[in-house]
Scaffold this motif. Structure first.
Motif, PDB file in Angstrom:
ATOM      1  N   UNK A   1       6.264  -7.418  -5.652  1.00  0.00           N
ATOM      2  CA  UNK A   1       6.850  -6.053  -4.679  1.00  0.00           C
ATOM      3  C   UNK A   1       6.172  -4.668  -4.830  1.00  0.00           C
ATOM      4  N   UNK A   2       5.944  -4.250  -6.497  1.00  0.00           N
ATOM      5  CA  UNK A   2       6.165  -3.340  -6.631  1.00  0.00           C
ATOM      6  C   UNK A   2       4.795  -2.706  -6.050  1.00  0.00           C
ATOM      7  N   UNK A   3       3.774  -4.076  -6.893  1.00  0.00           N
ATOM      8  CA  UNK A   3       2.514  -3.851  -6.900  1.00  0.00           C
ATOM      9  C   UNK A   3       1.775  -3.622  -5.070  1.00  0.00           C
ATOM     10  N   UNK A   4       2.216  -4.751  -3.864  1.00  0.00           N
ATOM     11  CA  UNK A   4       2.456  -4.716  -3.348  1.00  0.00           C
ATOM     12  C   UNK A   4       2.162  -3.287  -2.111  1.00  0.00           C
ATOM     13  N   UNK A   5       3.970  -3.019  -2.376  1.00  0.00           N
ATOM     14  CA  UNK A   5       4.317  -1.574  -1.891  1.00  0.00           C
ATOM     15  C   UNK A   5       4.618  -0.240  -2.142  1.00  0.00           C
TER      16      UNK A   5
END
Length: 286
Positions: free
Chosen positions: A281-285
């Motif tokens: 989720x860090x990578x995505x958002x």
């Protein structure tokens, strides 16, 4: 005659008590997560099947609501999007799963149509049957009995110390390559049962695209991370949800291979674990 009536009364009482117990179990397990309604503070949403579940609520740090659910199909996701639109949510962005298996014909039956009806308001016979009859009388809900059996088996195995405290009898990162490949092959065979995609789901996906365009909602396709064992056996298998997005001028972000050399982030062959969900989720958002 009195004895007959008495026996019928006993029988109906047993059925009623069993139904009450099944109702409690279903609410705590089968319908878990399907009684939630997002706050209207959220303007961005993630919609996926079980592949989105490891994200849990970590997306809320970025003000994005994780609207994923195990076994969700595009039919269920469309109901959720329609619910948001009809109830005046100020939706700006939807991150939608377009994984290679998303248009698989197995999703025609293996979905949450009996649960996602909670997000609809159309009054008809099917609505009454799914939303009320099956909900309050789960003895008529065929999907719950197998789930109850699995639940009881898991509890018994835990009591007998056959599984660890998480309920899992393996850690993906600790399996040997032979076992990983075996599990990956079984999963792929289940997700790709034929060469032909589901025409019904393809139609629903097109309706989702049209619905979002009509309501000025940015729709972004996401392909979730897969383990190296799964990727090697998957090869070029793809029912084409991502291609449908691209042909309609929509963005697709392919994260399939992002953790192919980091097995520690996987719970099984094609799902992240909790740690992987937090990292993803860090990578995505971010």
């Amino acid at each position: 005659m009195k004895k007959f009536i008495h026996n019928i009364f006993i029988f109906l009482t047993i059925i009623l008590l069993f139904n009450i117990g099944l109702f409690i179990f279903a609410n705590d397990n089968y319908y878990k997560g399907y009684k939630d309604f997002p706050s209207k503070n959220f303007k961005s949403f993630i919609m996926a099947d079980s592949h989105g579940m490891p994200i849990e609520k970590n997306s809320e740090y970025y003000k994005v609501y994780n609207f994923s659910a195990n076994s969700d199909s595009y039919f269920d996701m469309k109901r959720k999007i329609s619910y948001l639109v009809e109830n005046n949510y100020q939706v700006k962005t939807i991150y939608l799963s377009v994984d290679d298996h998303s248009l698989s014909p197995y999703r025609d039956q293996n979905n949450n149509s009996d649960k996602s009806i909670i997000y609809t308001s159309s009054m008809n016979l099917n609505y009454f049957k799914e939303k009320y009859l099956k909900y309050y009388f789960p003895i008529f809900q065929l999907k719950i009995n197998p789930l109850l059996k699995i639940y009881l088996d898991t509890k018994i195995e835990k009591i007998l110390n056959l599984k660890d405290d998480t309920g899992s009898n393996f850690v993906w990162n600790e399996l040997n390559e032979t076992e990983k490949n075996k599990r990956a092959k079984e999963r792929i065979n289940g997700q790709f049962p034929s060469k032909n995609k589901s025409k019904a789901l393809e139609k629903i996906l097109l309706e989702i695209i049209f619905l979002c365009k009509t309501n000025n909602i940015e729709l972004i396709g996401i392909k979730f991370p897969l383990s190296n064992s799964y990727l090697k056996l998957l090869r070029d298998k793809n029912y084409g949800a991502d291609k449908l997005f691209l042909s309609n001028g929509l963005k697709v972000i392919d994260y399939k291979s992002i953790y192919k050399n980091q097995e520690k982030y996987f719970g099984d062959q094609d799902h992240l674990n909790t740690e992987g969900g937090k990292e993803f989720i860090k990578t995505l958002l971010k």
